[in-house]
Each structure stands twice: as C-alpha cells, then as structure tokens.
Design an enzyme around this catalytic site. Structure first.
Site, PDB file in Angstrom:
ATOM      1  N   GLU A  21      64.291  48.822 -31.878  1.00 15.78           N
ATOM      2  CA  GLU A  21      64.060  49.968 -32.755  1.00 15.78           C
ATOM      3  C   GLU A  21      65.237  50.934 -32.701  1.00 15.78           C
ATOM      4  O   GLU A  21      65.645  51.504 -33.719  1.00 15.78           O
ATOM      5  CB  GLU A  21      62.789  50.710 -32.341  1.00 15.78           C
ATOM      6  N   LYS A  98      55.125  55.546 -39.758  1.00 11.50           N
ATOM      7  CA  LYS A  98      56.037  54.535 -39.217  1.00 11.50           C
ATOM      8  C   LYS A  98      55.538  53.173 -39.716  1.00 11.50           C
ATOM      9  O   LYS A  98      54.891  52.422 -38.988  1.00 11.50           O
ATOM     10  CB  LYS A  98      56.052  54.602 -37.684  1.00 11.50           C
TER      11      LYS A  98
END
Length: 119
Positions: A21, A98
């Site tokens: 990420e 997200k």
C-alpha cells in the site's frame, strides 16, 4: 447549523499498514460536511463570510496525497483538523473511503466516518 458538503473528493494516497500500500498507493475518496452559519454570507452575498469550499477541497486532496499514515482513522482526523482551521467552520463530518483496501473477500467499500467540532 447550516451545512456545506463536498462529496467524492478523489486523490491517490500511500496510506496503509502494508508495504504494498505504501509503495503502490491507491485511490481514496473523501466526503465532507462542514457545519457553519451561512446567514451573514447569504444576506450580503459575500464569500468571505462563509467557507471557500474550493480551497477546502484542495487542502483535503493535499492531505490525502501527502505524508502517509497507517490508518484511515488518522487520515480522517488530519482532514477534520484542517477543516476546523477555517474561520466559521464549527463542526465537520469526514468520511474517508478506501475502496481498494486489502481485503480477501468481495466488498464494495471500506469507510471511516468521524465528527469533530470546535471545543
């Protein structure tokens, strides 16, 4: 209390607890609801007496694109504190989406929503 809302602010950030990420980044979407009294601005038709949502939008995108954090809770808090710095804004609700979170089962979205106000 009146509300000025911004929905669907999009930016790419490098937030998350996993190395992938942090390295690759991913899209984040932010929804805001700013609580303020707009009567004076409306009566005088004066932008300086309300919140300039274009500036708020730019600040939010800069936060999302800026320094990485592990948690979207932390990201939401940073956004809320930036919004409360604007004169007249008394309360803010921040929802951070997200949609590409690293989850191993099918899902549509992950969100964290917080509400903060001036003390």
């Amino acid at each position: 209390m009146d509300r000025v809302a911004l929905r669907g602010l999009k930016a790419r950030g490098h937030h998350g607890v996993f190395q992938k990420e942090r390295e690759e980044g991913q899209p984040f979407i932010v929804d805001l609801s700013l609580g303020l009294d707009t009567r004076s601005a409306a009566a005088d038709d004066d932008l300086t007496k309300t919140v300039h949502y274009g500036i708020v939008a730019e600040e939010v995108v800069a936060i999302v694109e800026g320094e990485p954090v592990d948690l979207i809770e932390t990201l939401a808090e940073r956004i809320a504190q930036a919004c409360l710095k604007h004169e007249g804004v008394r309360e803010v609700e921040v929802c951070v989406h997200k949609p590409d979170a690293p989850i191993t089962v099918p899902f549509d979205d992950v969100t964290v929503t917080i509400t903060r106000s001036r003390a």
